[in-house]
Every structure is written in C-alpha cells, then in structure tokens.
Design an enzyme around this catalytic site. Structure first.
Site, PDB file in Angstrom:
ATOM      1  CE  LYS A 129      -2.528  27.039  10.226  1.00  0.00           C
ATOM      2  NZ  LYS A 129      -2.498  25.812  11.058  1.00  0.00           N
ATOM      3  CG  ASP A 169      -1.916  28.108  13.863  1.00  0.00           C
ATOM      4  OD1 ASP A 169      -1.787  26.883  13.750  1.00  0.00           O
ATOM      5  OD2 ASP A 169      -0.924  28.875  13.865  1.00  0.00           O
TER       6      ASP A 169
HETATM    7  P1  NDP Z   1      -0.865  30.210  20.936  1.00  0.00           P
HETATM    8  O1  NDP Z   1      -1.025  31.540  20.316  1.00  0.00           O
HETATM    9  O2  NDP Z   1      -1.887  29.728  21.911  1.00  0.00           O
HETATM   10  O3  NDP Z   1       0.555  30.102  21.674  1.00  0.00           O
HETATM   11  C1  NDP Z   1       1.730  30.296  20.985  1.00  0.00           C
HETATM   12  C2  NDP Z   1       2.881  30.231  21.970  1.00  0.00           C
HETATM   13  O4  NDP Z   1       4.104  30.216  21.245  1.00  0.00           O
HETATM   14  C3  NDP Z   1       2.939  31.411  22.890  1.00  0.00           C
HETATM   15  O5  NDP Z   1       3.491  31.038  24.132  1.00  0.00           O
HETATM   16  C4  NDP Z   1       3.877  32.361  22.146  1.00  0.00           C
HETATM   17  O6  NDP Z   1       4.529  33.295  22.973  1.00  0.00           O
HETATM   18  C5  NDP Z   1       4.852  31.394  21.531  1.00  0.00           C
HETATM   19  N1  NDP Z   1       5.374  31.982  20.298  1.00  0.00           N
HETATM   20  C6  NDP Z   1       4.702  32.282  19.174  1.00  0.00           C
HETATM   21  N2  NDP Z   1       5.490  32.860  18.252  1.00  0.00           N
HETATM   22  C7  NDP Z   1       6.694  32.915  18.822  1.00  0.00           C
HETATM   23  C8  NDP Z   1       7.935  33.385  18.380  1.00  0.00           C
HETATM   24  N3  NDP Z   1       8.101  33.943  17.138  1.00  0.00           N
HETATM   25  N4  NDP Z   1       8.986  33.259  19.219  1.00  0.00           N
HETATM   26  C9  NDP Z   1       8.818  32.696  20.458  1.00  0.00           C
HETATM   27  N5  NDP Z   1       7.656  32.233  20.930  1.00  0.00           N
HETATM   28  C10 NDP Z   1       6.616  32.340  20.127  1.00  0.00           C
HETATM   29  O7  NDP Z   1      -0.726  29.187  19.721  1.00  0.00           O
HETATM   30  P2  NDP Z   1      -0.904  27.593  19.706  1.00  0.00           P
HETATM   31  O8  NDP Z   1      -0.467  27.028  21.010  1.00  0.00           O
HETATM   32  O9  NDP Z   1      -2.250  27.314  19.217  1.00  0.00           O
HETATM   33  O10 NDP Z   1       0.109  27.176  18.554  1.00  0.00           O
HETATM   34  C11 NDP Z   1       1.459  26.800  18.827  1.00  0.00           C
HETATM   35  C12 NDP Z   1       2.011  25.995  17.662  1.00  0.00           C
HETATM   36  O11 NDP Z   1       1.222  24.809  17.481  1.00  0.00           O
HETATM   37  C13 NDP Z   1       1.981  26.680  16.292  1.00  0.00           C
HETATM   38  O12 NDP Z   1       3.091  26.222  15.533  1.00  0.00           O
HETATM   39  C14 NDP Z   1       0.701  26.159  15.656  1.00  0.00           C
HETATM   40  O13 NDP Z   1       0.743  26.235  14.240  1.00  0.00           O
HETATM   41  C15 NDP Z   1       0.744  24.719  16.138  1.00  0.00           C
HETATM   42  N6  NDP Z   1      -0.515  23.993  16.140  1.00  0.00           N
HETATM   43  C16 NDP Z   1      -1.621  24.477  16.782  1.00  0.00           C
HETATM   44  C17 NDP Z   1      -2.796  23.752  16.781  1.00  0.00           C
HETATM   45  C18 NDP Z   1      -3.990  24.202  17.541  1.00  0.00           C
HETATM   46  O14 NDP Z   1      -4.977  23.451  17.571  1.00  0.00           O
HETATM   47  N7  NDP Z   1      -3.985  25.362  18.171  1.00  0.00           N
HETATM   48  C19 NDP Z   1      -2.899  22.473  16.058  1.00  0.00           C
HETATM   49  C20 NDP Z   1      -1.655  22.006  15.494  1.00  0.00           C
HETATM   50  C21 NDP Z   1      -0.532  22.762  15.516  1.00  0.00           C
HETATM   51  P3  NDP Z   1       4.016  34.820  23.000  1.00  0.00           P
HETATM   52  O15 NDP Z   1       2.652  34.744  23.630  1.00  0.00           O
HETATM   53  O16 NDP Z   1       5.028  35.528  23.820  1.00  0.00           O
HETATM   54  O17 NDP Z   1       3.977  35.259  21.571  1.00  0.00           O
HETATM   55  O1  2IT Z   2      -2.080  23.361  12.545  1.00  0.00           O
HETATM   56  C1  2IT Z   2      -3.187  22.835  12.804  1.00  0.00           C
HETATM   57  O2  2IT Z   2      -3.406  21.643  12.586  1.00  0.00           O
HETATM   58  C2  2IT Z   2      -4.214  23.690  13.410  1.00  0.00           C
HETATM   59  N1  2IT Z   2      -3.962  24.855  13.666  1.00  0.00           N
HETATM   60  C3  2IT Z   2      -5.590  23.134  13.671  1.00  0.00           C
HETATM   61  C4  2IT Z   2      -6.416  23.120  12.415  1.00  0.00           C
HETATM   62  C5  2IT Z   2      -7.864  22.765  12.600  1.00  0.00           C
HETATM   63  O3  2IT Z   2      -8.593  22.945  11.612  1.00  0.00           O
HETATM   64  O4  2IT Z   2      -8.288  22.318  13.670  1.00  0.00           O
END
Ligand code: NDP
Ligand code: 2IT
Length: 448
Positions: A129, A169
């Site tokens: 990561k 992420d």
């Molecule tokens: P994005 O940046 O697209 O969205 C994140 C969302 O979460 C936003 O709505 C944001 O609000 C909110 N958020 C982030 N930090 C905070 C905080 N401290 N307090 C409140 N709200 C918060 O990220 P993703 O959707 O890609 O990721 C979301 C989660 O999923 C993370 O935990 C990530 O590690 C996990 N994940 C993502 C993957 C991927 O493929 N993208 C794969 C597997 C897991 P705001 O915009 O107001 O900050």
């Molecule tokens: O937390 C996760 O699994 C991710 N942010 C996606 C990682 C990836 O390599 O697609």
C-alpha cells in the site's frame, strides 16, 4: 480486547514495541493474530519458523519527499509512502491513498490487511500500500497533476509489472492514475500497462474495475443472504461515504431490489427514505467533486444532517464504505437497537474492535473488509491478466468473473470457519484462509 494465544502474545508485543505510535497498524495486527490461535495449535511450524513474525515486518518501506508548485507559484512539500509488505504470492499489489490523515501507521495497516485480502482472492498478488498526506480537496486539476508527477518521479524506480503494481484508494481515482501512469511512461520510455491498475478503458484499463469494489461488496452480502434463503428484495440499506466504493455499492443494491436510504461524506449524511438518487449523486460526486450538501439542496426532499452519525438511520443492512474506525461502539449499539441484521465492510477496517464485539454479542452478522471488499483488487488482478495477454474482455464477462470470485471467497470463509470450529464466523474464516495460503507460500520459498 480478548487475550491472545500464548504463542502469539510476544509477537504482538514486539510489533507494538517496534512500531511505536502506529495505532491502526497495531489494531490490524491484533485483529488477525486474534484469529490464529487454533491455526498455530494445529501447525506449530508457522510460529517455529517465524512465519508470523516475518509477516508482520514489511519486506521494504519507502518514504520520500514530494515537492510541487501550487497555482500561486508557492512550493508545497508532502510526504510519500510505499510499504511493500509481502510478495510471496505475487508482485506487491495495493492502492495509493491521498488524504491529509495519511502517515506510516495508516499505510502499514492497509498494506498488512492487503496481504490477507489478496491471498483470499486466490489470485497471484502480493500485498502493499502507499500514498501521501497530500489533500486533493480544493486543488485544481493542474495542481493534482503536478503533485502526481512529482510523486511518481520518485516512486517509479520501485514499481514494475513484476515488482509492485499500485491502484487507487481514497483520493486516488482514474484521473490520478492517469497522471501517474503518464509520468511513469515518460520516465521509463515503456508502455508498461501492467504497472498500474484502475486505468481508463482506452489506455489499458479493465471493464468493471471502477465498479468492482462496490459491486463485489454487494455480491458478498447477496451470498450471505442466499445462504439463508433471503435476498435484497425489500431490504433497507445504509451506506456510509459517497466515493467510489459507496456509489457502486448503492448502484448494485438497487439493481438487486434493495433500497439505499442514506449515504454520507465527511461533512454529514443525507437520509432519503424513497432511495438515494444515484444519477444526481454521481453528477455531484464524480463529475463536480462537490459536497453532499449540494445533493440535499438539489433534491429538496432531503437535508444534510451534520454532526450526527449516519448509523442512527434505521436499516436492515449496514455497509460502511468510507474510512477506518468510522463505526464506533455507540454507532454499533444504534444499529443493533434499530434491528440491523448484517454489517459488511466495504471500506478497510471501518468498524472499531468495540463495534465488532457488540455485533458478535448481539448475533448481528459481521463480514470483514478483507473478504467483503476484495472484489476491487481481484478485478485489478483481472486487469493485469488482460494487460499481460494484450486482451480486453467485455463488461458482462468481467462482471461474471467478479461475481464468481466473490462467491468463492464467501464459500472459503465459511468452509474455513467450519473447519476451525467456528461456524458462521466470517472474521475467523477470512483471517485463517487468507493467512494459510500466504504462510504456506512463505514456507515453500525458504527463509525470505
Ligand atoms: P473515495 O476517495 O472515492 O471516497 C471516500 C469517501 O469516504 C468519501 O465520501 C469521503 O468523504 C469519505 N471519507 C473519507 N475519509 C473520511 C473521514 N475521515 N471521515 C468521514 N468520511 C470520510 O475512496 P474509496 O471509495 O475508493 O474508498 C473508501 C474505502 O474503501 C477506503 O477505506 C478504502 O481503503 C476502501 N477500499 C477501496 C477500494 C477501491 O478500489 N477504491 C478497494 C477496497 C477497499 P469526503 O469526500 O468528504 O472526504
Ligand atoms: O484496499 C484495496 O483493496 C484497494 N484500494 C484496491 C487495491 C488494488 O490494487 O486494486
């Protein structure tokens, strides 16, 4: 916190001592070790040959300066990270996070989780990561590009399709991947598609990668429901966040007959009992990169609720899809009292240990992120597969593969939980199944 197995106690203490102040990393390690007691009883080799101690120590950690010029011509300095945690099963694989809260402890917890998640997919990917404390909010396109180019000017030397393959992420989506891939290509003079995943469809990306984490989350919950002869039909669902994972979870819940009645961002939440208007949410969040207040304004019927928790909204199924430790013990109690039956983590480690304990005690089904949200990285592995064969698959073919992978992960969790005498325990199933595959590969590869 429950007491760890005596053989694992010292390992945890060593991790805490050698990584001071990295609370999220300690939390993630404890959570995994807490499941491994029955495993080390059965296979003492994993402790005797220091497999678990080695797993807790990243293979390589890179920390670097990221200087860049903002639109006013002022110099900004951020810190960049890449923690290459484990490559026993394949090249390091895992996303990059750009958020002001990022520090080494966050990247280590995410990298550690990623090892077991990637193992659980059954695909050939190791765990890693990275990211930066850069805050993309309010930054112009030009600023984001210059930041990404500076970040990659240092990181490129550590990457490669057989070495380390980042993706998105929090704060990193297709726009940022484009700027970083462009800089990598320019510096190396190689069109090495397989060095990044989450690319655009016209420049080497895979169908379904954008949707994969959210869709996969919902496929996993659908498997839980099916195993009980139920479905999403008529279910009320609350999703936290309104980013990549949340948006596509909302889309798939609706497609399967459920209704998502609330979602959130860091400014508050909206409660829309008739169901979130997904087109409007996408317009505001994906196109305009705006705040949720604009959704509430445009919708008229719903208001932005600030300074309260989205988990106060009554639901059957809760999908935390925002960030780590967003579901507190108090939130868990609200969910339990309101009759919530399933909590599945779309985000990484969104539920505090206290919340998880409440769910377990109350008999609420709890499914951990390393199983539930593995569809994102699994589809990244499918993107690597397409890049390696210079091929591209259709949306429906790729989605069918994702659904099958999620079915298999669900089955593996339940079968492993059964085998280790904890039927129905998704946490034990995911941790043990993820651990055993990577631990056996480490033993096979000798002392590395
Ligand atoms: P994005 O940046 O697209 O969205 C994140 C969302 O979460 C936003 O709505 C944001 O609000 C909110 N958020 C982030 N930090 C905070 C905080 N401290 N307090 C409140 N709200 C918060 O990220 P993703 O959707 O890609 O990721 C979301 C989660 O999923 C993370 O935990 C990530 O590690 C996990 N994940 C993502 C993957 C991927 O493929 N993208 C794969 C597997 C897991 P705001 O915009 O107001 O900050
Ligand atoms: O937390 C996760 O699994 C991710 N942010 C996606 C990682 C990836 O390599 O697609």
């Amino acid at each position: 916190m429950t007491e760890l197995h005596t053989k694992l106690h010292d390992i945890y203490d060593e991790v805490a001592r050698r990584n001071p102040g990295e609370d999220e990393f300690h939390q993630a390690v404890y959570e995994v070790l807490n499941s491994l007691g029955p495993v080390v009883d059965k296979h003492p080799d994993y402790v005797d040959r220091a497999v678990i101690r080695r797993l807790c120590e990243p293979e390589r950690q890179i920390i670097f300066r990221v200087p860049w010029l903002d639109d006013s011509g002022d110099v900004q300095v951020n810190r960049g990270f890449r923690v290459e945690f484990n490559s026993a099963l394949g090249p390091f694989k895992g996303g990059l996070r750009f958020h002001p809260s990022v520090y080494l402890g966050i990247i280590k917890f995410l990298g550690f989780e990623q090892i077991f998640k990637n193992s659980l997919t059954g695909l050939p990917i190791g765990g890693g990561k990275g990211g930066s404390d850069f805050d993309p909010k309010g930054r112009s396109d030009g600023e984001v590009m210059r930041f990404c180019q500076s970040f990659m000017t240092e990181l490129y030397r550590h990457l490669g399709e057989y070495t380390d393959v980042p993706a998105g992420d929090i704060g990193v989506g297709m726009r940022e991947i484009g700027y970083m891939f462009g800089q990598y290509k320019r510096i190396t003079n190689r069109y090495e598609s397989g060095v990044f995943t989450g690319k655009g469809i016209t420049w080497g990306g895979s169908q379904v990668r954008t949707e994969a984490t959210g869709y996969g989350t919902v496929f996993f919950v659908d498997e839980i429901l099916r195993s009980r002869g139920q479905s999403f039909d008529g279910k009320k669902v609350v999703v936290s966040g309104s980013g990549n994972v949340a948006i596509y979870a909302i889309e798939k819940v609706s497609a399967l007959g459920g209704t998502v009645i609330a979602c959130s961002d860091s400014t508050g939440f909206v409660h829309d009992p008739a169901g979130i208007d997904l087109d409007l949410l996408k317009e505001i969040k994906e196109k305009r990169r705006a705040r949720l207040a604009e959704y509430a304004e445009a919708r008229g019927s719903s208001q932005l609720v600030a300074n309260r928790s989205v988990w106060e909204v009554e639901c059957d199924i809760a999908l935390p899809c925002a960030t780590q430790n967003e579901v507190s013990g108090t939130d868990a109690r609200h969910l339990i009292e309101s009759g919530c039956q399933i909590v599945a983590e779309g985000a990484n480690m969104p539920c505090t240990p206290e919340a998880v304990k409440y769910f377990e005690d109350a008999g609420v089904t709890f499914a951990p992120g390393k199983a539930v949200n593995a569809g994102g990285v699994a589809t990244s592995a499918l993107e690597m597969q397409q890049n390696a064969s210079r091929d591209s698959w259709t949306f429906s073919d790729t989605e069918a593969r994702l659904a099958e992978i999620m079915r298999r992960i669900h089955h593996r969790c339940l079968a492993t939980a059964d085998e280790y005498g904890q039927p129905g325990n998704y946490v034990a199933g995911a941790n043990i199944a993820g651990f055993i595959r990577v631990a056996d590969a480490m033993l096979a590869l000798g002392l590395v």
